[in-house]
Structures are given as structure tokens and as C-alpha cells.
Scaffold this active site. Sequence first.
Site, PDB file in Angstrom:
ATOM      1  N   GLY A 246      29.943  -7.696 -12.716  1.00  0.00           N
ATOM      2  CA  GLY A 246      29.638  -7.259 -11.366  1.00  0.00           C
ATOM      3  C   GLY A 246      29.015  -5.878 -11.381  1.00  0.00           C
ATOM      4  O   GLY A 246      29.051  -5.170 -12.394  1.00  0.00           O
ATOM      5  N   GLU A 247      28.423  -5.495 -10.266  1.00  0.00           N
ATOM      6  CA  GLU A 247      27.823  -4.163 -10.203  1.00  0.00           C
ATOM      7  C   GLU A 247      28.860  -3.150  -9.752  1.00  0.00           C
ATOM      8  O   GLU A 247      29.734  -3.453  -8.938  1.00  0.00           O
ATOM      9  CB  GLU A 247      26.610  -4.148  -9.273  1.00  0.00           C
ATOM     10  CG  GLU A 247      26.913  -4.346  -7.807  1.00  0.00           C
ATOM     11  CD  GLU A 247      25.685  -4.165  -6.917  1.00  0.00           C
ATOM     12  OE1 GLU A 247      24.576  -4.486  -7.366  1.00  0.00           O
ATOM     13  OE2 GLU A 247      25.848  -3.699  -5.776  1.00  0.00           O
TER      14      GLU A 247
END
Length: 392
Positions: A246-247
Site C-alpha cells: 500500500g502507499e
Amino acid sequence: MTQIYHQYKKKLSTKVILLSALTLCITFSLPYANAERYPDVPVAFKYGTGARVDNHLYVGLGSAGQSWYRLDTDKASSGWQKIADFPGQPREQAVTVALSGKLYVFGGVGKNSASDTQVRALDDVYQYDPQTNQWQRLATRAPRGLVGTAATTLNGTQALLLGGVNKAIFDGYFTDLAAAGGNETQKNAVVNAYFDQAPADYFYNRDVLMYDPAKNQWKSGGQVPFLGTAGSAITAKKGDLILINGEIKPGLRTAAVWQGKTQGTELKWQQRPDLIGAEKGAVQEGLAGAFAGVSHDVVLVGGGANFPGSWQQFNAGQLYAHQGLKKQWQQPIYALVDNQWQVAGKLPQPLAYGVSIQDKDKVILLGGETSDGVATSAVTQLSWQGGKLHLE
């Protein structure tokens, strides 16, 4: 006070375990046992959502608008059937969890009403009953805006929602862009101010949100001991939650993998090995919008997207880490075997931002976008058998 693990720095070399070329060849040439190929979804779609109830797969929303479709996996040759349209506003990045035989659709990014001029992080919840083919909006709101959120269930009766953007900051970005109008100088100032921040300053959600449909109530499942993420892949293994990458800020992903185990009313977290690079010596930039699931106790992760070079720029002190870089859709599939990641194979094409559905020991990948954001209707099945990855 909870210690937060700040995984900012990334090594520029990562040990990679590659299967032999012969093994990869065999993997792609043999379908797994007793597999029936599922037909493509009737429409190409990306940023959609879906889940499984009994022997039926459900997908919808995203670029499919308010449309939803159902496939009876026991009668796959009969194809997908359209079900009742979603009654809420069209949206992308909603998440869906199947609970007690019904679908629950949470949030996403879209407009509050047809007359609204701005997209925003949504917090509404809808229920679909397969028995009546009817939707209803529930009288509840999520405690957070739900964009980039990951969701699953560990017991089939409660939903767990993790991560996602900060609603005030996310909505504010689009408000400021709209206020800039056609003034390019002002627009650039808004963009630069938004992207030129440290990961912690985006205040991505670290709270674990638990939704109980029987009581129509939200409860706290504690906080994660790491930076909040958006666009993480999620799956469940033997009653534990696996949160993958994920970011940690717009344009910058993490390679971290975490495992959450239920302990009382909260989750206890343990870090698993970081995802490896796709090639020997390559940096794993981390993935957003990847597909994930479990087959015969092996965690499988495939696809996703990132900005190659973003960690190098970030480590050099550039907070706007993906500035000037080109987004890249990924094709490799990774397998976590004996607590060690290996590159197990490749998807038929680079792919991200589709729907992953667990179907017994198969992982079903539906829709998504290929290179340059082109939507697809393809359906791919993944499984792990005999120490090999199989695709159908």
C-alpha cells in the site's frame, strides 16, 4: 503509547528467490486440478469491488457505474447475470465484505449527490440481500472516510476495515483544485503543496474499524503500530489478517507486510518479511492496488502499480517522491512459502486496481486496469499446488 514503525528508508538491493525457467514454463502450461474456467465479466471495469456469498461471485461499481453482476460458480458456463443496480451514487474504490449471507458495501470516492460538483471520500454503507435482489442504504456512517481502505472478515459476522486516506486532507485537495479554476499557477501551487509532504503528514488512517451488522454499530479494533496505508492488498489466513504493501503517501508505496491476530477486542500485529523485488538485485518499490489471496496456506500477491524510482528520490530528500516518474503496472506474482517470499510467476498482463475474491483454495482476479489505465473484463484464477503456481 504505541510505537509506530516508520519504514522510510529502502535498501537499494534485495535478495530475490527466483523459480527456474523450467518451473515457470511448467506452471503456465498446466491448469490446476478440476478447474473450470470462469467467463469474463460482461463489462470491462476497474476500481470496482466485489465478494463471494456461498457459490456466487459478485462484482460491480468502479468504472461499471452502478451496475453489479453475479456468477454461479457451480454453473459457470451459464455466464454472469446482472443483478439490481446499486442505488447510491457511482463510486470507485468502495470495499465489499460478505457477512452472514449478505453483501456490505462501504464508502469509496464519488459525489454525495448527482448535483454535487466535487468528488470526496464517502462514508456510507449499503447492504445487498441475494435472496430478494434488493439493496438498501443503512442508517450508519463509517467513523472515517473510506478511500483506499482494505476490508475483510475473520469470522464471517463482522467486517474489519483498515487504512485509507484522511478525509479532510483528501477532500480539501479537490476543493482547493476547484477553487484554483483555470489559473495554472495556482493549480500547480496546490499540487506541489499536496505532494510535497512527509508520509506521516497525510494522517492516513491507523485505526482498525470493526462493523457489526447485527447491531449496526462500529467499534474500535485498536490501532496499527505502523504508518497508515492506502491501496493495500488484504487477505486472511487461518483466522489471521494479512495486510500487504500500500502507499504511505501519494506516489510512494511500502514493501512491508503485516499480520494481525485477534487478541480480545483488538488485533495484535507482527511484521512479516517485506515483499521482494521482481528481479535479482531490484528494489521493491511496494505495490498499491495489488491482488491477494491464499491457496493451500500460501499467500499469493500479484499485479499492482507503483512509480519506479520513487524510493530513490525520497531517500535523496525529495518529498514529492514520484515527481517526474511514470506510473508502472506490474505483472509478477509472489508467493510466501515457509515465511519467505519468492517470485512464482506472472499474470497474463500487467494489472492493478481490480477485485480479488477468495474461493476456497483459489484466488479469483476480476477486472482491473492494464498499462496506461485501460480497463479489462478478464477473470483469472490462481492456485498453489505441488509447490507451483497455477493460472487458469
